[in-house]
Design a protein around this motif. Structure first.
Motif, mmCIF file in Angstrom:
data_model
loop_
_atom_site.group_PDB
_atom_site.id
_atom_site.type_symbol
_atom_site.label_atom_id
_atom_site.label_comp_id
_atom_site.label_asym_id
_atom_site.label_seq_id
_atom_site.Cartn_x
_atom_site.Cartn_y
_atom_site.Cartn_z
ATOM 1 N N PHE A 52 38.841 56.516 119.816
ATOM 2 C CA PHE A 52 38.386 57.904 119.671
ATOM 3 C C PHE A 52 37.607 58.375 120.884
ATOM 4 O O PHE A 52 37.715 59.539 121.273
ATOM 5 N N GLU A 53 36.837 57.495 121.509
ATOM 6 C CA GLU A 53 36.106 57.891 122.724
ATOM 7 C C GLU A 53 37.092 58.331 123.805
ATOM 8 O O GLU A 53 36.811 59.208 124.608
ATOM 9 N N GLU A 98 31.831 52.595 107.994
ATOM 10 C CA GLU A 98 33.220 53.073 107.891
ATOM 11 C C GLU A 98 33.766 53.360 109.281
ATOM 12 O O GLU A 98 32.999 53.766 110.159
ATOM 13 N N ARG A 141 40.526 49.235 109.319
ATOM 14 C CA ARG A 141 39.753 49.663 110.496
ATOM 15 C C ARG A 141 40.464 49.325 111.808
ATOM 16 O O ARG A 141 40.544 50.141 112.708
ATOM 17 N N SER A 190 32.664 62.221 108.432
ATOM 18 C CA SER A 190 33.393 61.899 109.665
ATOM 19 C C SER A 190 34.837 62.360 109.576
ATOM 20 O O SER A 190 35.395 62.866 110.556
ATOM 21 N N THR A 191 35.461 62.194 108.422
ATOM 22 C CA THR A 191 36.852 62.661 108.281
ATOM 23 C C THR A 191 36.893 64.185 108.333
ATOM 24 O O THR A 191 37.790 64.773 108.940
ATOM 25 N N PHE A 214 42.120 56.656 106.678
ATOM 26 C CA PHE A 214 40.666 56.681 106.454
ATOM 27 C C PHE A 214 40.345 56.802 104.966
ATOM 28 O O PHE A 214 39.396 56.194 104.473
ATOM 29 N N LYS A 226 23.748 55.582 116.013
ATOM 30 C CA LYS A 226 23.676 55.367 114.566
ATOM 31 C C LYS A 226 23.397 53.913 114.208
ATOM 32 O O LYS A 226 22.547 53.643 113.358
ATOM 33 N N ASP A 236 27.066 53.585 107.822
ATOM 34 C CA ASP A 236 27.348 54.118 109.153
ATOM 35 C C ASP A 236 28.679 54.869 109.022
ATOM 36 O O ASP A 236 29.729 54.242 109.006
ATOM 37 N N ARG A 237 28.602 56.177 108.811
ATOM 38 C CA ARG A 237 29.720 57.104 108.579
ATOM 39 C C ARG A 237 30.232 57.061 107.139
ATOM 40 O O ARG A 237 30.169 56.035 106.462
ATOM 41 N N PHE A 238 30.790 58.196 106.709
ATOM 42 C CA PHE A 238 31.463 58.339 105.404
ATOM 43 C C PHE A 238 32.361 59.572 105.516
ATOM 44 O O PHE A 238 32.846 59.875 106.620
ATOM 45 N N ARG A 250 38.351 54.224 102.690
ATOM 46 C CA ARG A 250 37.144 54.701 101.981
ATOM 47 C C ARG A 250 37.208 54.381 100.498
ATOM 48 O O ARG A 250 36.208 54.013 99.890
ATOM 49 N N TYR A 303 36.151 64.709 112.335
ATOM 50 C CA TYR A 303 37.100 64.122 113.299
ATOM 51 C C TYR A 303 38.537 64.552 113.031
ATOM 52 O O TYR A 303 39.279 64.868 113.943
HETATM 53 P P1 TMP Z 1 32.422 53.797 114.749
HETATM 54 O O1 TMP Z 1 32.650 53.709 116.244
HETATM 55 O O2 TMP Z 1 31.290 54.679 114.374
HETATM 56 O O3 TMP Z 1 32.398 52.453 114.094
HETATM 57 O O4 TMP Z 1 33.703 54.556 114.127
HETATM 58 C C1 TMP Z 1 34.981 54.299 114.544
HETATM 59 C C2 TMP Z 1 35.674 55.561 114.992
HETATM 60 O O5 TMP Z 1 36.408 56.142 113.917
HETATM 61 C C3 TMP Z 1 34.760 56.624 115.540
HETATM 62 O O6 TMP Z 1 35.243 57.051 116.800
HETATM 63 C C4 TMP Z 1 34.871 57.738 114.540
HETATM 64 C C5 TMP Z 1 36.210 57.528 113.891
HETATM 65 N N1 TMP Z 1 36.294 57.998 112.503
HETATM 66 C C6 TMP Z 1 37.158 59.063 112.196
HETATM 67 O O7 TMP Z 1 37.818 59.600 113.082
HETATM 68 N N2 TMP Z 1 37.245 59.461 110.886
HETATM 69 C C7 TMP Z 1 36.546 58.871 109.874
HETATM 70 O O8 TMP Z 1 36.671 59.261 108.714
HETATM 71 C C8 TMP Z 1 35.654 57.764 110.211
HETATM 72 C C9 TMP Z 1 34.887 57.080 109.126
HETATM 73 C C10 TMP Z 1 35.568 57.373 111.533
#
Ligand code: TMP
Length: 208
Positions: A157-158, A41, A52, A102-103, A72, A18, A97-99, A76, A106
């Protein structure tokens, strides 16, 4: 669509490319003279960047999915108030990059069925959807290698592992089916230039 500024988001599993694609899109918009801001985000405003750090660093089990949804959403809300709304109000397209998707995926779809909770908080606190969302879709094994290879201390998260990334991928594809008007699924396993061409073509059409 008229020529107004748009809110564009990029979504996908960790390591799906991304950030690279957002930078490429920004360069193309710059060449076309289109005012825009790039943001991300969690983060995208000073307060949200502080939140963050709580979310992306440390032990994977540090927060429950419920606590994450609250953090989150708090980040946001600040991002929306301080960065997204002011940019759109002054005619600048926002590329994030995400909004909220993602919530939804994830926290809402992969760690217990919390989607209703995510939707209730989103409706109360955010109440805004993007005009256009690119979902970068790729093989989780290849993406995970890329994500963990960064070594920037933001791997929380990884570290949930490959199964988790497989569930995320399925979750993002379901989301694309749920919101077909704004979501475009992009095959992100291809050459970066070819992906950038597809994305730029779609964005320029939407902004025209
Ligand atoms: P990034 O690596 O894309 O910067 O995002 C950080 C991590 O946060 C990624 O593993 C995804 C996670 N994430 C969520 O779990 N929920 C959310 O709402 C957002 C925006 C990110």
């Amino acid at each position: 669509m008229d020529g107004a500024a748009r809110f564009i988001t990029f979504e996908g599993i960790d390591g799906s490319g991304k950030s690279t694609q957002i930078r490429r899109l920004s360069t193309r918009l710059e060449s076309a003279g289109i005012p825009h801001v790039m943001t991300r985000e969690p983060g995208g405003s000073p307060g949200a960047e502080e939140i963050r750090r709580l979310l992306v660093e440390g032990d994977p089990e540090r927060w429950s999915a419920e606590t994450e949804i609250l953090l989150f959403t708090a980040a946001r809300r600040d991002h929306l108030e301080k960065t997204i709304r002011p940019a759109l109000a002054t005619g600048r397209t926002v590329i994030s990059d995400r909004f909220a998707d993602s919530t939804r995926v994830y926290q809402g779809a992969t760690r217990g069925d919390l989607r209703r909770t995510v939707d209730v908080l989103h409706a109360e606190m955010i109440g805004r959807e993007p005009d256009l969302t690119f979902i970068l879709d790729m093989d989780p094994r290849a993406a995970l290698t890329r994500g963990l290879g960064r070594g920037n201390g933001e791997e929380r998260f990884e570290e949930f592992g490959l199964d988790f990334q497989e569930r995320l991928r399925a979750g993002f594809l379901d989301l694309a089916a749920e919101f077909p008007e704004r979501c475009r699924v992009i095959d992100a396993g291809r050459d970066a230039e070819a992906i950038a061409d597809d994305i730029a073509r779609t964005v320029l059409e939407v902004l025209a």
